[in-house]
Design an enzyme around this catalytic site. Structure first.
Site, PDB file in Angstrom:
ATOM      1  CD  GLU A   1       0.593   1.823  -1.752  1.00 59.22           C
ATOM      2  OE1 GLU A   1       0.603   2.936  -2.112  1.00 59.22           O
ATOM      3  OE2 GLU A   1       1.889   1.032  -2.250  1.00 59.22           O
TER       4      GLU A   1
ATOM      5  CD  GLU B   1      -5.028  -1.517  -7.927  1.00 60.90           C
ATOM      6  OE1 GLU B   1      -6.156  -1.268  -7.988  1.00 60.90           O
ATOM      7  OE2 GLU B   1      -4.085  -0.396  -7.435  1.00 60.90           O
TER       8      GLU B   1
ATOM      9  CG  ASN C   1     -13.075  -6.247  -3.302  1.00 61.81           C
ATOM     10  OD1 ASN C   1     -13.103  -5.070  -2.268  1.00 61.81           O
ATOM     11  ND2 ASN C   1     -14.119  -6.134  -3.866  1.00 61.81           N
TER      12      ASN C   1
ATOM     13  CG  ASP D   1     -12.254   6.513  -6.574  1.00 56.61           C
ATOM     14  OD1 ASP D   1     -12.870   7.427  -6.482  1.00 56.61           O
ATOM     15  OD2 ASP D   1     -12.546   5.962  -7.562  1.00 56.61           O
TER      16      ASP D   1
ATOM     17  CE  LYS E   1     -22.011  10.955  -9.450  1.00 56.15           C
ATOM     18  NZ  LYS E   1     -22.567  10.441 -10.591  1.00 56.15           N
TER      19      LYS E   1
ATOM     20  CG  ASP F   1      -5.445  15.200  -4.384  1.00 61.05           C
ATOM     21  OD1 ASP F   1      -5.711  14.007  -4.041  1.00 61.05           O
ATOM     22  OD2 ASP F   1      -5.661  15.639  -5.408  1.00 61.05           O
TER      23      ASP F   1
ATOM     24  CB  THR G   1       2.193   7.685  -4.769  1.00 63.01           C
ATOM     25  OG1 THR G   1       1.522   9.007  -4.997  1.00 63.01           O
ATOM     26  CG2 THR G   1       1.954   7.052  -3.279  1.00 63.01           C
ATOM     27  CD  GLU G   2       4.306   5.774  -9.288  1.00 64.41           C
ATOM     28  OE1 GLU G   2       4.753   4.699  -9.547  1.00 64.41           O
ATOM     29  OE2 GLU G   2       3.382   5.639  -8.335  1.00 64.41           O
TER      30      GLU G   2
ATOM     31  CD  GLU H   1       3.341  12.437  -1.271  1.00 63.13           C
ATOM     32  OE1 GLU H   1       3.543  13.160  -0.363  1.00 63.13           O
ATOM     33  OE2 GLU H   1       3.122  11.216  -1.218  1.00 63.13           O
TER      34      GLU H   1
END
Length: 214
Positions: free
Chosen positions: A43, A68, A99, A121, A125, A157, A194-195, A197
């Site tokens: 993930e 992460e 990364n 994320d 832009k 979403d 996920t939390e 979701e």
């Protein structure tokens, strides 16, 4: 979402048994960490870790890794996981700070069976589009690490990000297995959430999902 700075987060990470301090040492030899030859699912963008933890508890024959970029976010995930279970009880899971652009340092060609990108994320832009985890630059990296018929699963979403992701996958010649424009209203049960979701579903937000193979 702005992440609150936690002084000493880097050192605190080392206190948790699920934390992998130097994942690059396992490149092409993750069997040494897991002590088995089971397939690896990754993930990218771990968040609070609920999604990956639930999967690891259910599918003991798959090894789960969570990446992460934010030390602070990873620290919170490790704290939560530490309260729930020990690594002895959940030996098929590990988390690390890295990364995604440098994944080639951590995995070799064909090391990963499946990659999850959950509610990444959207970087709305235009000038920031290369930062999106589904941009071609990242997809090229993922392709090199995925096994034959390896999969990428995307959930978001954000409709604009979803459509951007589909286009990028198409341009990189991934093959679509599943494209869903309203996951929880299409009669499709998805028990691993996920939390974020869970909150979005309760709020009536539309969730988009895609699975594509190399």
């Amino acid at each position: 979402m702005r992440v609150r700075h936690i002084p000493g987060a880097k050192e605190q990470l080392k206190e948790y048994e699920f934390y992998i301090q130097d994942p690059s040492q396992y490149q092409n030899q993750w069997h040494l960490y897991f002590q088995n030859q089971h397939p690896i699912h990754l993930e990218v963008g771990l968040g609070k870790g609920q999604f990956l933890t639930t999967l690891a508890k259910v599918h003991k024959n798959i090894n789960y890794l969570g990446l992460e970029k934010s030390q602070e976010v990873l620290l919170q995930a490790l704290k939560k996981l530490d309260r729930q279970v020990s690594r002895q009880e959940l030996s098929n899971m590990g988390l690390f700070h890295y990364n995604a652009l440098d994944l080639n340092e951590v995995f070799g060609e064909g090391n990963i069976e499946k990659i999850y990108l959950n509610f990444s994320d959207p970087w709305p832009k235009e000038r920031h589009k290369k930062r999106r985890l589904t941009h071609q630059g990242f997809l090229k990296i993922y392709r090199g690490l995925l096994s034959e018929q390896g999969e990428i699963q995307i959930k978001t979403d954000n409709k604009a990000l979803f459509e951007f992701s589909l286009q990028q996958l198409k341009e990189e010649n991934f093959h679509f297995v599943q494209v869903i424009y309203n996951l929880h209203n299409d009669g499709i049960k998805d028990p691993f959430m996920t939390e974020y979701e869970e909150k979005f579903v309760k709020a009536g937000k539309t969730i988009y999902k895609c699975i594509a193979t190399v």
